[in-house]
Scaffold this motif. Structure first.
Motif, mmCIF file in Angstrom:
data_model
loop_
_atom_site.group_PDB
_atom_site.id
_atom_site.type_symbol
_atom_site.label_atom_id
_atom_site.label_comp_id
_atom_site.label_asym_id
_atom_site.label_seq_id
_atom_site.Cartn_x
_atom_site.Cartn_y
_atom_site.Cartn_z
ATOM 1 N N LEU A 1 0.877 -1.174 0.000
ATOM 2 C CA LEU A 1 0.000 0.000 0.000
ATOM 3 C C LEU A 1 0.913 1.223 0.000
ATOM 4 N N VAL A 2 0.777 2.070 -1.006
ATOM 5 C CA VAL A 2 1.699 3.196 -1.165
ATOM 6 C C VAL A 2 1.015 4.500 -0.759
ATOM 7 N N ILE A 3 1.664 5.238 0.122
ATOM 8 C CA ILE A 3 1.204 6.563 0.543
ATOM 9 C C ILE A 3 2.200 7.576 -0.017
ATOM 10 N N ARG B 1 -10.198 -8.595 27.953
ATOM 11 C CA ARG B 1 -11.034 -9.129 26.878
ATOM 12 C C ARG B 1 -11.000 -8.251 25.636
ATOM 13 N N GLY B 2 -10.281 -7.147 25.697
ATOM 14 C CA GLY B 2 -10.301 -6.188 24.612
ATOM 15 C C GLY B 2 -9.240 -6.441 23.556
ATOM 16 N N ARG B 3 -9.561 -6.019 22.336
ATOM 17 C CA ARG B 3 -8.642 -6.140 21.202
ATOM 18 C C ARG B 3 -8.194 -4.753 20.783
ATOM 19 N N ILE B 4 -6.870 -4.586 20.603
ATOM 20 C CA ILE B 4 -6.275 -3.293 20.263
ATOM 21 C C ILE B 4 -5.534 -3.425 18.941
ATOM 22 N N PHE B 5 -5.767 -2.460 18.040
ATOM 23 C CA PHE B 5 -5.046 -2.405 16.771
ATOM 24 C C PHE B 5 -4.391 -1.043 16.662
ATOM 25 N N TYR B 6 -3.067 -1.025 16.547
ATOM 26 C CA TYR B 6 -2.345 0.217 16.303
ATOM 27 C C TYR B 6 -2.010 0.306 14.821
ATOM 28 N N PHE B 7 -2.324 1.464 14.209
ATOM 29 C CA PHE B 7 -2.042 1.669 12.792
ATOM 30 C C PHE B 7 -1.477 3.070 12.633
ATOM 31 N N SER B 8 -0.233 3.171 12.148
ATOM 32 C CA SER B 8 0.463 4.456 12.188
ATOM 33 C C SER B 8 0.150 5.425 11.043
ATOM 34 N N PRO C 1 -8.641 5.406 -0.255
ATOM 35 C CA PRO C 1 -9.531 4.255 -0.089
ATOM 36 C C PRO C 1 -8.854 3.065 0.581
ATOM 37 N N GLU C 2 -7.560 2.858 0.286
ATOM 38 C CA GLU C 2 -6.863 1.707 0.874
ATOM 39 C C GLU C 2 -6.719 1.861 2.386
ATOM 40 N N ILE C 3 -6.472 3.084 2.833
ATOM 41 C CA ILE C 3 -6.363 3.344 4.266
ATOM 42 C C ILE C 3 -7.727 3.155 4.932
ATOM 43 N N GLN C 4 -8.758 3.631 4.281
ATOM 44 C CA GLN C 4 -10.111 3.457 4.805
ATOM 45 C C GLN C 4 -10.471 1.984 4.924
ATOM 46 N N ARG C 5 -9.981 1.183 3.987
ATOM 47 C CA ARG C 5 -10.234 -0.257 4.044
ATOM 48 C C ARG C 5 -9.547 -0.880 5.259
#
Length: 245
Positions: free
Chosen positions: A149-151, A191-198, A210-214
């Motif tokens: 995925l290219v930014i 019980r929680g799930r954490i997702f880090y996305f920079s 759109p790719e980031i939104q996905r």
């Protein structure tokens, strides 16, 4: 069951008009752009926004109890977030609420408290290209996401990233200047799930891709546990010799 999503943004950049281009990229604020994207990708979901300036930062008990997944974007005002609100969010994450921590939210009180480290990293803001590589193509967060995925332009983050070893490493990024970074990883707390996305700096229209939104949409679906009993796991001490009966 329809998902209940809350998008939190401190809103300081928008209030101070810094950087000046934020109005062009995010006329309704970063939280508005993310919320609009999630409504488009998950039309059955209920999506609300909240900001630092709202009473109780927009995160009273009633809102958190009605939230399956909380998305957290912050940058300049980590220290202005009430410890009481942070403790409230932590309790809900431990009880099963999903949490997506975005970009410079790595320094937020809630993220550093849940992970127990400084969450510091190296950075440079020079509008360099970021290439996000999928390293776990079997993970549901990667579904429909191009590899790479290219930014075109983005703030540069680099290792060392002071976090515990992720439960799952999903994306790594490489930058024009040679840095690499663990840009997408998951953790479980209680019980929680954490997702880090920079990816997602305020100076660039990253959240309009759109790719980031996905990725964010997939992250919400992964972190959500609708209908789970919101209770922190408890430790009990059974009576001795119970196994002999």
């Amino acid at each position: 069951m329809s998902l209940r999503i809350t998008v939190w943004n401190e809103g300081v950049h928008e209030a101070r008009q810094h950087p000046s281009g934020i109005d062009e990229y995010y006329p309704d604020g970063i939280h508005g752009a993310i919320a609009e994207a999630l409504r488009a990708h998950i039309p059955t979901a209920s999506v609300r926004t909240a900001m630092l300036s709202d009473p109780e930062h927009g995160l009273p008990e009633s809102v958190l109890a009605d939230t399956d997944v909380l998305l957290w974007w912050a940058h300049l005002a980590h220290g202005e977030v009430s410890d009481e609100v942070v403790s409230r969010v932590q309790r809900h994450v431990l009880g099963g609420m999903g949490l997506l921590v975005l970009h410079s939210g790595h320094f937020s009180k809630i993220f550093t408290r849940l992970l127990g480290t400084t969450c510091s990293l190296s950075w440079r803001n020079a509008a360099e290209r970021e290439v996000v590589w999928t390293v776990d193509p079997t993970h549901p967060i990667t579904e429909g996401v191009p590899n790479p995925l290219v930014i075109p332009e983005q703030e540069t983050y680099g290792e060392f990233f002071d976090i515990p070893v992720p439960d799952e490493l999903i994306f790594i990024s490489s930058f024009t200047g040679g840095e690499v970074f663990r840009s997408g990883c998951t953790f479980h707390r209680g019980r929680g799930r954490i997702f880090y996305f920079s990816p997602g700096d305020e100076s660039y229209p990253v959240y309009n891709q759109p790719e980031i939104q996905r990725v964010l949409t997939n992250g919400v679906h992964w972190a959500a546990q609708p209908g789970i009993e919101r209770a922190i796991p408890q430790v009990s001490n059974p009576e001795r010799d119970w196994y002999l009966t």
